[in-house]
Every structure is written in C-alpha cells, then in structure tokens.
Scaffold this motif. Structure first.
Motif, PDB file in Angstrom:
ATOM      1  N   THR A   1      -0.216  16.611   7.863  1.00  0.00           N
ATOM      2  CA  THR A   1      -0.048  18.061   7.719  1.00  0.00           C
ATOM      3  C   THR A   1      -0.135  18.466   6.251  1.00  0.00           C
ATOM      4  O   THR A   1      -0.793  19.465   5.905  1.00  0.00           O
ATOM      5  N   ALA A   2       0.499  17.670   5.389  1.00  0.00           N
ATOM      6  CA  ALA A   2       0.454  17.964   3.943  1.00  0.00           C
ATOM      7  C   ALA A   2      -0.971  17.847   3.424  1.00  0.00           C
ATOM      8  O   ALA A   2      -1.443  18.717   2.670  1.00  0.00           O
ATOM      9  N   GLY A   3      -1.675  16.797   3.811  1.00  0.00           N
ATOM     10  CA  GLY A   3      -3.049  16.606   3.346  1.00  0.00           C
ATOM     11  C   GLY A   3      -3.985  17.693   3.829  1.00  0.00           C
ATOM     12  O   GLY A   3      -4.907  18.109   3.097  1.00  0.00           O
TER      13      GLY A   3
ATOM     14  N   ALA B   1       0.833  -1.206   0.000  1.00  0.00           N
ATOM     15  CA  ALA B   1       0.000   0.000   0.000  1.00  0.00           C
ATOM     16  C   ALA B   1       0.863   1.249   0.000  1.00  0.00           C
ATOM     17  O   ALA B   1       0.572   2.234  -0.699  1.00  0.00           O
ATOM     18  N   ASP B   2       1.942   1.219   0.783  1.00  0.00           N
ATOM     19  CA  ASP B   2       2.883   2.340   0.863  1.00  0.00           C
ATOM     20  C   ASP B   2       3.438   2.653  -0.531  1.00  0.00           C
ATOM     21  O   ASP B   2       3.439   3.816  -0.972  1.00  0.00           O
ATOM     22  N   ARG B   3       3.909   1.610  -1.220  1.00  0.00           N
ATOM     23  CA  ARG B   3       4.475   1.828  -2.566  1.00  0.00           C
ATOM     24  C   ARG B   3       3.439   2.385  -3.530  1.00  0.00           C
ATOM     25  O   ARG B   3       3.724   3.310  -4.309  1.00  0.00           O
TER      26      ARG B   3
ATOM     27  N   LEU C   1       1.069   9.657  -5.441  1.00  0.00           N
ATOM     28  CA  LEU C   1       1.359  11.030  -5.014  1.00  0.00           C
ATOM     29  C   LEU C   1       2.410  11.709  -5.892  1.00  0.00           C
ATOM     30  O   LEU C   1       2.496  12.943  -5.912  1.00  0.00           O
ATOM     31  N   LYS C   2       3.206  10.919  -6.614  1.00  0.00           N
ATOM     32  CA  LYS C   2       4.168  11.542  -7.527  1.00  0.00           C
ATOM     33  C   LYS C   2       3.450  12.390  -8.578  1.00  0.00           C
ATOM     34  O   LYS C   2       3.930  13.467  -8.954  1.00  0.00           O
TER      35      LYS C   2
ATOM     36  N   GLY D   1      -4.587  11.084  -0.724  1.00  0.00           N
ATOM     37  CA  GLY D   1      -3.336  10.350  -0.828  1.00  0.00           C
ATOM     38  C   GLY D   1      -2.444  10.564   0.383  1.00  0.00           C
ATOM     39  O   GLY D   1      -1.879   9.610   0.936  1.00  0.00           O
ATOM     40  N   HIS D   2      -2.296  11.814   0.790  1.00  0.00           N
ATOM     41  CA  HIS D   2      -1.457  12.116   1.953  1.00  0.00           C
ATOM     42  C   HIS D   2      -2.046  11.506   3.231  1.00  0.00           C
ATOM     43  O   HIS D   2      -1.315  10.939   4.051  1.00  0.00           O
ATOM     44  N   PHE D   3      -3.366  11.630   3.396  1.00  0.00           N
ATOM     45  CA  PHE D   3      -3.988  11.066   4.597  1.00  0.00           C
ATOM     46  C   PHE D   3      -3.817   9.540   4.617  1.00  0.00           C
ATOM     47  O   PHE D   3      -3.524   8.957   5.661  1.00  0.00           O
TER      48      PHE D   3
END
Length: 330
Positions: A105-107, A27-29, A35-36, A44-46
């Motif tokens: 924070t980004a999301g 899932a991480d990959r 997100l790229k 995506g960030h969340f």
C-alpha cells in the motif's frame, strides 16, 4: 551521516540480491535501512512486502491456510512432500501478512505495482482468510499476466475455497493449458469436479495426476489421498485400500493418509488394521477430535472397553475446544 545516492542504491541492490538468495532476514534488514533514507521508494516498499510474504511462505503457512479452509473429505492440502513438525502460529503469520500488505500500500502511493506484486498481495489476503479480496487481486494480475500458470493455479485454489467450483475448474484448466502435466493443478481439478458432484470426472482427474507422476521419485500424495477419499464416499472401501496404501508409502508422516486408511479398514471390518492406522494418525495429529471419535468404536468392536471409553472422553473434550489444523503437506 546520510548515505550518498550511490550508497543507497547499492543497499537496495544488496537487498534484492539477498532476497533472490532466499536470505530473507538479511534482505529485510538491508531494505529497512534503505527505506530510512528513501521512505518514498516504491521499489523499496514493494521489495519489503515480498520479503515479508516469503518469510511466511518459508514456514508453509500459505498451504496450511488453504488446507484449513477446505471442507469435509476434500480438506487435504495438495502440495509436495510431508511436514511432521508443527507449523508456526497462524496468528503471527497473519500479522506478517498485514505488514506485507501495508508495504505494498505504501509503495503504491509512489508507483503502480506489477503483476507479480499483485499476486503477492492476493496471497497475503489468502493468509488473512479474505478470499474475495484474494480473488479480486488474482483476477487483476491475470489481466496483466494471462500466461502466469501459478496465478491461474492460485485463483483456482481461491475459487475452490469460496465454493465456486465451476470457476475453479476453469482456472485449473487454464493453468494446465499453460503448464501441462501439473500434478497439483490436475488433482485440484478433480477436487473441484467432486465439489460439483461430478465424481466420474473427479476420478479421471485423480487417475491422470497419478499417471503423470508414475516415473517420479518424489511423488505428490494428494491424488492418491483424494481418490481414496472419493472411493470411501462411494462406499468402495475395498478399492480405496490399495490406493491409500500408496499414499501412506509416499507420505508416512501425513495424518490424513492414516486417517483415511483407518476409515477404509473400518468399513471393511478389518478392525486391528484400522486400529493401527488410526493410532498412527492420532500420534501425528493428537488434537484432531474426529480421530479419537473414529478410534473409539474400533476399540469397542474389539472388546477393548476401557480404551474405547478413554477415546470417547477425549473426543468429547476436544470437540468442545478449538483444535489445531492438520499438519499440511508441502
């Protein structure tokens, strides 16, 4: 070549599916690839923030951190089962918690987080030993999701670690109202009463937690351990022994159960039995100084002078170093 919008959404959907299947590395990959091309995707960030936290949680570091910050006879973790193997390095887990927080924070720059997002943010702060911030975000998420029993449970745990025992009691009671017969919450309610010196209410809570799981095959050792510890503190070691024998039966690989049983046997002057239990505790958690300090006089009482000296020396050597935390119950 840039992916089409449909392909990108498929990638995010795949990442969510892998996350739900507890396949966190995959899932991480997938979400990082998504997100790229979609760096402004709150979802995506969340999702990546949740994945990073769940990777930490899979290694039991959350409960280990709650445990390592508890104090005195009440420091044992209140969770199911027993884990005989060492937990991953806490520093590495804290770095992952920071990375998880960075994703939330980004999301949040693109979309407001949900109550579930805030709960994970709060538990990241627990791992960073920042209980005030954990408290703040748990309180906020519970404004949005007041029927989240786990949220109340973790708020109680956080309040307990802040030594705010009355507020912890309130949180655990709210958890129990939503999730009756929650053994962990009832056990922690007892710990919070004990923190205020309200021993009768603590004893009643531990006994209630024990009763609720009487018919279960997989029992939580926490209420037995905490009741046994309280009985020792009340100078009732003979009453503590049968309770702690049950704890050892449930969690034979938990050093804390053997430590307390050894302490009870020492108080009742059953030194050979105390020796067996404390030696077992040391076998399971050799880096805890207090265990060696407890075993030394037990050897001395039995005329084992050389063994006593070795344990006193080990106790002194470890007391001057940073010991590793006890193996947490899970």
């Amino acid at each position: 070549m840039a992916q089409s919008a449909a392909q990108q959404e498929d990638l995010l959907s795949d990442a969510k599916s892998l996350f739900q299947q507890n396949k966190f590395s995959e899932a991480d990959r997938a979400v990082r690839q998504y997100l790229k091309d979609q760096p402004d995707s709150a979802d995506g960030h969340f999702l990546l923030g949740h994945i990073l936290f769940r990777e930490i949680q899979a290694h039991a570091m959350l409960e280990a951190q709650f445990q390592s910050q508890a104090h005195g006879p009440m420091r044992s973790a209140r969770t199911m089962g027993s884990n005989p193997s060492p937990t991953p390095d806490l520093t590495a887990a804290q770095e992952m918690a920071k990375a998880s927080l960075a994703e939330f924070t980004a999301g949040a720059r693109f979309h407001d987080p949900s109550a579930d997002d805030l709960k994970t943010v709060a538990l990241d702060y627990v791992l960073l030993v920042d209980y005030p911030d954990a408290d703040k975000w748990l309180a906020k998420m519970l404004e949005w999701a007041p029927n989240d029993s786990d949220g109340w449970y973790y708020l109680g745990r956080t309040k307990y670690n802040e030594n705010r025992f009355a507020e912890a009691i309130s949180a655990f009671q709210k958890c129990l109202k939503l999730d009756p017969q929650n053994v962990k919450a009832e056990d922690n309610l007892g710990l919070s009463f004990a923190g205020l010196g309200r021993h009768e209410e603590a004893t009643a809570a531990y006994k209630q937690a024990i009763t609720w799981q009487a018919q279960l095959l997989a029992k939580n050792p926490g209420p037995y351990i905490d009741l046994g510890s309280l009985l020792i503190d009340e100078n009732r070691p003979q009453d503590a022994v049968p309770v702690l024998l049950q704890a050892v039966e449930i969690a034979p690989r938990d050093s804390r159960t053997h430590e307390l049983l050894g302490k009870a046997y020492t108080r009742t002057e059953e030194f050979p039995k105390a020796q067996v239990e404390l030696e077992k505790a040391i076998e399971l958690s050799p880096q805890i100084p207090n265990l060696h300090c407890m075993l030394a006089p037990v050897y001395r009482k039995q005329g084992l002078a050389e063994k006593a000296k070795a344990e006193y020396d080990r106790c002194a050597a470890l007391t001057g170093t940073h010991s590793t935390p006890e193996t947490p119950r899970q």
